[in-house]
Design an enzyme around this catalytic site. Structure first.
Site, PDB file in Angstrom:
ATOM      1  N   LYS A  31       0.810  -1.234   0.000  1.00  0.00           N
ATOM      2  CA  LYS A  31       0.000   0.000   0.000  1.00  0.00           C
ATOM      3  C   LYS A  31       0.840   1.280   0.000  1.00  0.00           C
ATOM      4  CE  LYS A  31      -4.233  -1.820   2.056  1.00  0.00           C
ATOM      5  NZ  LYS A  31      -5.243  -1.683   3.108  1.00  0.00           N
ATOM      6  N   ASP A  69     -10.152   2.755   1.745  1.00  0.00           N
ATOM      7  CA  ASP A  69     -10.387   2.142   3.066  1.00  0.00           C
ATOM      8  C   ASP A  69     -11.130   3.117   3.981  1.00  0.00           C
ATOM      9  OD1 ASP A  69      -9.299  -0.362   2.658  1.00  0.00           O
ATOM     10  OD2 ASP A  69      -7.290   0.226   3.293  1.00  0.00           O
TER      11      ASP A  69
HETATM   12  P1  NAP Z   1      -0.714  -2.637  10.301  1.00  0.00           P
HETATM   13  O1  NAP Z   1      -0.335  -1.570   9.331  1.00  0.00           O
HETATM   14  O2  NAP Z   1       0.173  -3.803  10.507  1.00  0.00           O
HETATM   15  O3  NAP Z   1      -0.937  -1.895  11.718  1.00  0.00           O
HETATM   16  C1  NAP Z   1      -1.309  -2.618  12.866  1.00  0.00           C
HETATM   17  C2  NAP Z   1      -1.463  -1.669  14.064  1.00  0.00           C
HETATM   18  O4  NAP Z   1      -2.001  -2.435  15.148  1.00  0.00           O
HETATM   19  C3  NAP Z   1      -0.166  -1.047  14.547  1.00  0.00           C
HETATM   20  O5  NAP Z   1      -0.416   0.285  14.932  1.00  0.00           O
HETATM   21  C4  NAP Z   1       0.207  -1.919  15.756  1.00  0.00           C
HETATM   22  O6  NAP Z   1       0.888  -1.213  16.798  1.00  0.00           O
HETATM   23  C5  NAP Z   1      -1.157  -2.294  16.291  1.00  0.00           C
HETATM   24  N1  NAP Z   1      -1.123  -3.561  17.022  1.00  0.00           N
HETATM   25  C6  NAP Z   1      -0.791  -4.788  16.517  1.00  0.00           C
HETATM   26  N2  NAP Z   1      -0.899  -5.722  17.493  1.00  0.00           N
HETATM   27  C7  NAP Z   1      -1.272  -5.079  18.621  1.00  0.00           C
HETATM   28  C8  NAP Z   1      -1.517  -5.489  19.956  1.00  0.00           C
HETATM   29  N3  NAP Z   1      -1.404  -6.786  20.330  1.00  0.00           N
HETATM   30  N4  NAP Z   1      -1.871  -4.559  20.880  1.00  0.00           N
HETATM   31  C9  NAP Z   1      -1.994  -3.254  20.505  1.00  0.00           C
HETATM   32  N5  NAP Z   1      -1.764  -2.789  19.272  1.00  0.00           N
HETATM   33  C10 NAP Z   1      -1.417  -3.696  18.326  1.00  0.00           C
HETATM   34  O7  NAP Z   1      -2.148  -3.256   9.930  1.00  0.00           O
HETATM   35  P2  NAP Z   1      -3.319  -2.537   9.104  1.00  0.00           P
HETATM   36  O8  NAP Z   1      -3.110  -2.725   7.663  1.00  0.00           O
HETATM   37  O9  NAP Z   1      -3.492  -1.171   9.652  1.00  0.00           O
HETATM   38  O10 NAP Z   1      -4.585  -3.451   9.496  1.00  0.00           O
HETATM   39  C11 NAP Z   1      -5.147  -3.399  10.783  1.00  0.00           C
HETATM   40  C12 NAP Z   1      -6.504  -4.110  10.796  1.00  0.00           C
HETATM   41  O11 NAP Z   1      -7.425  -3.439   9.952  1.00  0.00           O
HETATM   42  C13 NAP Z   1      -6.451  -5.554  10.299  1.00  0.00           C
HETATM   43  O12 NAP Z   1      -7.311  -6.297  11.112  1.00  0.00           O
HETATM   44  C14 NAP Z   1      -7.000  -5.458   8.887  1.00  0.00           C
HETATM   45  O13 NAP Z   1      -7.595  -6.661   8.443  1.00  0.00           O
HETATM   46  C15 NAP Z   1      -8.054  -4.396   9.107  1.00  0.00           C
HETATM   47  N6  NAP Z   1      -8.501  -3.753   7.865  1.00  0.00           N
HETATM   48  C16 NAP Z   1      -9.815  -3.851   7.555  1.00  0.00           C
HETATM   49  C17 NAP Z   1     -10.302  -3.277   6.407  1.00  0.00           C
HETATM   50  C18 NAP Z   1     -11.771  -3.394   6.088  1.00  0.00           C
HETATM   51  O14 NAP Z   1     -12.170  -3.044   4.971  1.00  0.00           O
HETATM   52  N7  NAP Z   1     -12.594  -3.838   7.020  1.00  0.00           N
HETATM   53  C19 NAP Z   1      -9.437  -2.585   5.544  1.00  0.00           C
HETATM   54  C20 NAP Z   1      -8.077  -2.475   5.885  1.00  0.00           C
HETATM   55  C21 NAP Z   1      -7.639  -3.084   7.062  1.00  0.00           C
HETATM   56  P3  NAP Z   1       2.487  -0.981  16.813  1.00  0.00           P
HETATM   57  O15 NAP Z   1       2.700   0.201  15.893  1.00  0.00           O
HETATM   58  O16 NAP Z   1       2.798  -0.677  18.210  1.00  0.00           O
HETATM   59  O17 NAP Z   1       3.091  -2.270  16.303  1.00  0.00           O
END
Ligand code: NAP
Length: 278
Positions: free
Chosen positions: A67, A104
């Site tokens: 992305k 998104d």
């Molecule tokens: P990402 O870029 O990897 O970011 C993950 C975030 O979550 C980071 O800020 C991380 O914190 C935090 N995190 C991870 N594990 C954690 C924990 N155990 N406790 C607290 N914070 C935690 O992932 P992303 O792409 O943003 O995706 C995040 C979620 O959104 C996923 O579930 C994805 O499937 C969902 N999503 C859904 C849609 C939809 O259309 N519904 C679209 C896009 C994404 P740190 O910075 O401290 O590591």
């Protein structure tokens, strides 16, 4: 008119439900379009984009890990991708230019509005500062939210997002440290933008370490997890009397925004929701 193709690039692509959703929409609307998934490792993105131009793909989606990396390989950006620094959708213009956007955040705000919630003037707390949080925060800010608080474990990521919101949008943005169990401050909308609770078995039962005691019953609680309508986190919020919104409505609407951008035709949202099992 020859068949038009839209492709998704990501790694891994297993289990990604978008092609099912988009192909159901193409079929329903009678468009001679097809949606294809390609597993493209990070190191092959540049070659993949060169191939996309040669093949003449009409549209594209990008998921993990592309992305952010795809942005310098495009010919221009809509504000949603330019401000958030992440692109999940590309539209090929009639002159062949590839223009990126981020649907998104659009999908999230659209899902809120369909539940009768206008983000204008709202105080929102986001858990996480990754790609999804960035897109949602930017779109909430552009939709007139009055305040966005970013809670994240890693300070640099939350501070970077807060600085970006402050510099590029009118919203009041605040950084909230998250160590141990986070006491969520009072707000109108709380959104879990972390991947906690994704997966199956024990992983699906996991809940972000937060204390919801300070929230009024009127706070709407959301979880972006697109895998299921009822996550353990949302179940906990419902037990406290909160209205909840899961990630499936957002996923369908971000796809519907892409469908419209590629084809110019209004997306059959009900068909797309049904294809996701929603
Ligand atoms: P990402 O870029 O990897 O970011 C993950 C975030 O979550 C980071 O800020 C991380 O914190 C935090 N995190 C991870 N594990 C954690 C924990 N155990 N406790 C607290 N914070 C935690 O992932 P992303 O792409 O943003 O995706 C995040 C979620 O959104 C996923 O579930 C994805 O499937 C969902 N999503 C859904 C849609 C939809 O259309 N519904 C679209 C896009 C994404 P740190 O910075 O401290 O590591």
């Amino acid at each position: 008119m020859v068949t038009q193709y839209v492709a998704a690039f990501g790694d891994p692509m297993e289990g990604n439900p978008t092609s099912k959703m988009q192909n159901a929409a193409f079929e329903h609307t009678g468009l001679d379009w097809r949606y294809l998934d390609f597993t493209i490792p990070a190191a092959d993105l540049e070659a993949g984009m060169a191939a996309a131009r040669v093949i003449g793909l009409s549209g594209m989606n990008f998921t993990i890990p592309h992305k952010v990396a795809v942005i310098p390989l495009l010919d221009g950006l809509e504000p949603s991708a330019e401000i958030s620094g992440a692109c999940n959708t590309v539209v090929r213009q009639p002159d062949g230019r590839l223009i990126g956007s981020n649907t998104d955040g659009t999908g999230f705000v659209w899902a809120l509005r369909d539940e009768g919630i206008d983000p204008a003037g709202l105080d929102v707390v986001l858990l996480g500062a990754g790609g999804a949080a960035r897109a949602v925060a930017v779109e909430l800010a552009l939709a007139g939210a009055s305040r966005v608080t970013i809670a994240n474990r890693t300070p640099s990521k939350r501070d970077e997002l807060v600085a970006l919101l402050g510099a590029k949008t009118p919203v009041s943005a605040t950084s909230l440290p998250w160590e141990g169990i986070l006491a969520v401050p009072p707000c109108d909308v709380l959104v879990d933008c972390t991947p906690v609770g994704m997966g199956t078995g024990q992983a699906a039962l996991e809940v972000v370490p937060v204390n919801l005691a300070a929230l009024a019953p009127s706070t709407v609680v959301c979880d972006l997890n697109p895998e299921r309508a009822h996550t353990a986190f949302l179940e906990r919020a419902r037990e406290r009397g909160h209205k909840t919104i899961g990630g499936l409505p957002m996923l369908a609407r971000q796809g519907a925004a892409g469908f419209k951008a590629w084809t110019g035709v209004d997306a059959p949202l009900d068909v797309m929701v049904a294809a996701l099992g929603g």
